[in-house]
Design an enzyme around this catalytic site. Structure first.
Site, PDB file in Angstrom:
ATOM      1  N   ASP A   1       0.662  -1.434   0.036  1.00 35.14           N
ATOM      2  CA  ASP A   1      -0.291   0.100   0.230  1.00 35.14           C
ATOM      3  C   ASP A   1       1.175   1.169   0.125  1.00 35.14           C
ATOM      4  OD1 ASP A   1      -2.417   1.748   0.194  1.00 35.14           O
ATOM      5  OD2 ASP A   1      -3.182  -0.344   1.190  1.00 35.14           O
TER       6      ASP A   1
ATOM      7  N   ASP B   1      -3.132   4.949  -2.251  1.00 38.01           N
ATOM      8  CA  ASP B   1      -4.402   5.186  -1.577  1.00 38.01           C
ATOM      9  C   ASP B   1      -4.649   6.377  -1.933  1.00 38.01           C
ATOM     10  OD1 ASP B   1      -5.996   4.398   0.453  1.00 38.01           O
ATOM     11  OD2 ASP B   1      -4.810   6.445   1.421  1.00 38.01           O
TER      12      ASP B   1
ATOM     13  N   GLU C   1      -6.177   3.916  -6.083  1.00 35.43           N
ATOM     14  CA  GLU C   1      -7.615   4.310  -5.383  1.00 35.43           C
ATOM     15  C   GLU C   1      -8.136   5.140  -5.638  1.00 35.43           C
ATOM     16  OE1 GLU C   1      -9.718   4.219  -1.007  1.00 35.43           O
ATOM     17  OE2 GLU C   1      -8.057   5.264  -1.362  1.00 35.43           O
TER      18      GLU C   1
ATOM     19  N   HIS D   1     -11.291  -3.046   2.594  1.00 34.77           N
ATOM     20  CA  HIS D   1     -11.094  -3.311   3.986  1.00 34.77           C
ATOM     21  C   HIS D   1     -11.655  -1.492   4.993  1.00 34.77           C
ATOM     22  CE1 HIS D   1      -8.060  -0.371   2.211  1.00 34.77           C
ATOM     23  NE2 HIS D   1      -8.390   0.418   3.603  1.00 34.77           N
ATOM     24  N   ASP D   2     -12.243  -1.437   4.233  1.00 34.52           N
ATOM     25  CA  ASP D   2     -13.608  -0.086   4.096  1.00 34.52           C
ATOM     26  C   ASP D   2     -15.293  -0.702   3.832  1.00 34.52           C
ATOM     27  OD1 ASP D   2     -11.056   1.628   4.384  1.00 34.52           O
ATOM     28  OD2 ASP D   2     -11.082   2.582   1.972  1.00 34.52           O
TER      29      ASP D   2
HETATM   30  O1  TEU Z   1      -9.488   5.475   1.422  1.00 34.89           O
HETATM   31  C1  TEU Z   1     -10.196   6.290   0.736  1.00 34.89           C
HETATM   32  C2  TEU Z   1     -11.349   7.077   0.896  1.00 34.89           C
HETATM   33  O2  TEU Z   1     -12.186   7.969   0.693  1.00 34.89           O
HETATM   34  C3  TEU Z   1     -12.249   6.132   2.527  1.00 34.89           C
HETATM   35  O3  TEU Z   1     -12.397   6.547   4.320  1.00 34.89           O
HETATM   36  C4  TEU Z   1     -13.429   6.180   1.815  1.00 34.89           C
HETATM   37  O4  TEU Z   1     -14.684   6.947   1.855  1.00 34.89           O
HETATM   38  C5  TEU Z   1     -14.560   5.601   3.080  1.00 34.89           C
HETATM   39  O5  TEU Z   1     -13.777   4.515   4.092  1.00 34.89           O
HETATM   40  C6  TEU Z   1     -15.931   4.642   2.385  1.00 34.89           C
HETATM   41  O6  TEU Z   1     -15.894   3.782   3.377  1.00 34.89           O
HETATM   42  C7  TEU Z   1      -8.362   5.397   1.913  1.00 34.89           C
HETATM   43  C8  TEU Z   1      -8.389   4.219   2.908  1.00 34.89           C
HETATM   44  O7  TEU Z   1      -8.603   2.863   2.377  1.00 34.89           O
HETATM   45  C9  TEU Z   1      -9.089   3.812   3.695  1.00 34.89           C
HETATM   46  O8  TEU Z   1      -8.426   2.923   4.727  1.00 34.89           O
HETATM   47  C10 TEU Z   1      -8.182   5.508   4.400  1.00 34.89           C
HETATM   48  O9  TEU Z   1      -8.770   5.695   5.741  1.00 34.89           O
HETATM   49  C11 TEU Z   1      -8.526   6.370   3.915  1.00 34.89           C
HETATM   50  O10 TEU Z   1      -7.764   6.058   2.737  1.00 34.89           O
HETATM   51  C12 TEU Z   1      -7.301   7.449   4.162  1.00 34.89           C
HETATM   52  O11 TEU Z   1      -6.058   7.071   4.257  1.00 34.89           O
END
Ligand code: TEU
Ligand code: CA
Length: 536
Positions: A98, A199, A241, A315-316
């Site tokens: 990542d 990211d 992403e 993971h989100d």
């Molecule tokens: O996620 C980007 C992001 O915009 C997410 O926060 C998303 O909007 C939300 O979680 C959807 O449920 C990335 C990473 O994948 C996330 O884990 C991080 O918190 C974020 O960036 C900040 O680095």
């Protein structure tokens, strides 16, 4: 020219904190991952994407990095990381790291220096604007809620943070900063890793004064520069992403002539079960036909140039079988959703535990929630919405759903200590051990899907055609390649359905239903079948 390896690859995402603990402290670690490599080899995946394990104070569980060139102590050492790379390569599994370079942790050395004064060379590594204590530069908001600006008294300035205030945004306009990032990327590439998942990469061209965050004008020039300084000439894959990508934009990133990224994660199919124009917490039922339209659009638009990434989970995101499937028919709908995804054109991603059909985990109190995004949402909305509605939204969409530790055995098997976040209580029945024992488990179904992709170029390169785009519950599509055609027939309803499609099929390649037959005119409840059609 031969096609790149990542077009044929299946990627498995590990959230290290929750994968496998090896020393009883309740936190997954590098040695734990090494221990589970044979399990991943058995599944058949080609590459692992590791969520961040760099040094971090964990305000956002590792997405707030304080040292890009070292591991967080809780995960292990750089030497152990080298061992993980070697062990994985030995099994022909590649390692994707990542890359979180839109922001750092506020504990990063650069930010500490930046705080020392406006003339410190690191000050300009971050995004600062003048202001007074009660007047932010503008009304830009953080993705996690609240203002995106944080005031620093001593400097009389605000810094930008598009995520938590412990994650200050980097200033990509600063050339020295950009080159520090490229050096760091080369450090990891020279260590032997096989690529990066980047990211929120579409935010790096932000222009906060014009309220532009995603897809700023300098985004593509920066990515081209990055490519030239780091990726060029290396046999690696990159996936960005990009929440703000349209197919047009995706082609700008991943088009053959662009030299930016291998592919991007777009999220259009992940934003259908929310009220239109609102955020994910505003729940709305999924319309299956809309999901098909979005998937079809991306299949079609990127058919000849650019490349799709295929995913239901990360993971989100909440667990897909709870989200788009039917928990009452967990095994069948998990396999059905897997069939839809893995039979499309693009690079599929499996998020840890998806291959076991893991489900969401409901909480009854905000104190049980770890995820910073869910907690900030709760604080902001509980007065308006009330506790019940907030918890309902968190249970449906909160990030802890994906982040609960892996259930390896009927006793848990993740840790001998106390897990940092509780496992889903259904681990006693839904776990890896059980999946490996059962011949027709979800795990073995994923194994079969991966094998089909590896054995048949049709799955990798074949043309896609949706036969019933307007049908409310059937998804029937073909893939064709070099004179061969496959039919993928899925019934996303709990009833038997007449398909109206009578195709001459020769063989069932895979099915989630013992009673599947060569008759394509009816499908059983939640049936999914992959057929090889007779030659023309
Ligand atoms: O996620 C980007 C992001 O915009 C997410 O926060 C998303 O909007 C939300 O979680 C959807 O449920 C990335 C990473 O994948 C996330 O884990 C991080 O918190 C974020 O960036 C900040 O680095
Ligand atoms: Ca540990």
């Amino acid at each position: 020219m031969s096609e790149p390896w990542w077009k044929k690859a299946v990627v498995y995402q590990i959230y290290p904190r929750s994968f496998q603990d090896s020393n009883g402290d309740g936190i997954g670690d590098i040695k734990g991952i090494i221990h589970r490599l044979p399990y991943l080899k058995r599944l058949g995946i080609d590459a692992i994407w590791l969520s961040p394990m760099y040094r971090s104070p964990n305000y956002d569980n590792g997405y707030d990095i304080s040292d890009y060139r070292d591991m967080n102590d809780e995960y292990g050492t750089l030497d152990e990381m080298r061992a993980l790379i070697d062990n994985a390569h030995h099994l022909n599994i590649r390692i994707i790291m990542d890359l979180v370079v839109n922001h750092t942790s506020f504990e990063h050395r650069w930010f500490k220096e930046a705080l020392k004064g406006k003339d410190n060379p690191y000050h300009d590594y971050y995004v600062w604007r003048d202001g007074s204590k009660d007047k932010a530069p503008n009304n830009l908001t953080s993705v996690f809620g609240g203002s995106a600006w944080e005031y620093v008294d001593e400097l009389g300035e605000y810094y930008l943070h598009l995520f938590t205030k412990e994650q200050p945004d980097l200033n990509w306009e600063n050339e020295a900063l950009r080159h520090e990032i490229y050096d760091m990327m080369n450090f990891w590439l020279d260590l032997g890793i096989d690529g990066f998942r980047m990211d929120v990469i579409d935010l790096i061209g932000k222009e906060p004064d014009r309220n532009i965050t995603a897809n700023g004008p300098m985004l593509h020039p920066y990515l081209k520069e990055m490519y030239n300084e780091t990726l060029k000439g290396r046999d690696v894959m990159t996936v960005g992403e990009t929440w703000g990508a349209t197919p047009e934009i995706a082609k700008q990133f991943s088009g053959k002539e662009e030299h930016e990224l291998s592919m991007v994660f777009q999220f259009e199919h992940m934003e259908l079960d929310q009220e239109k124009g609102k955020d994910k917490w505003h729940l709305a039922p999924l319309q299956f036909v809309e999901l098909k339209h979005v998937l079809d659009k991306w299949q079609t638009e990127l058919a000849d140039d650019g490349w799709n990434s295929l995913f239901w989970n990360n993971h989100d995101l909440p667990r897909i079988v709870s989200r788009f499937g039917d928990e009452q028919e967990r095994e069948k709908t998990a396999k059905l959703l897997a069939t839809i995804l893995h039979m499309q054109k693009g690079t599929p991603y499996i998020y840890q535990g998806e291959e076991l059909g893991l489900t969401n985990t409901a909480v009854t109190n905000i104190e049980e929630v770890n995820d910073v995004e869910s907690r900030q949402f709760y604080d902001e909305h509980v007065n308006d919405w009330g506790e019940a509605r907030c918890l309902e939204a968190i249970n449906a969409k909160g990030r802890d759903n994906a982040r609960r530790p892996m259930p390896w055995t009927k006793d848990g098997g993740f840790t001998t200590g106390r897990p940092w976040l509780a496992l889903n209580p259904n681990y006693t029945t839904i776990n890896a051990e059980h999946n490996l024992e059962e011949a027709d488990s979800i795990f073995h179904y994923y194994q079969s899907l991966i094998r089909l992709r590896h054995q048949h170029d049709l799955v990798v390169y074949g043309d896609f055609c949706d036969l019933l785009p307007e049908h409310p519950s059937l998804y029937m599509f073909t893939r064709s390649y070099q004179g061969e055609t496959w039919l993928v027939a899925c019934n996303m309803s709990n009833e038997q359905v007449e398909t109206g499609i009578d195709m001459k099929v020769e063989e069932i390649l895979l099915s989630n239903d013992k009673s599947s037959s060569l008759d394509t005119t009816t499908l059983n409840p939640y049936e999914a079948v992959v057929y090889r059609c007779q030659d023309e």
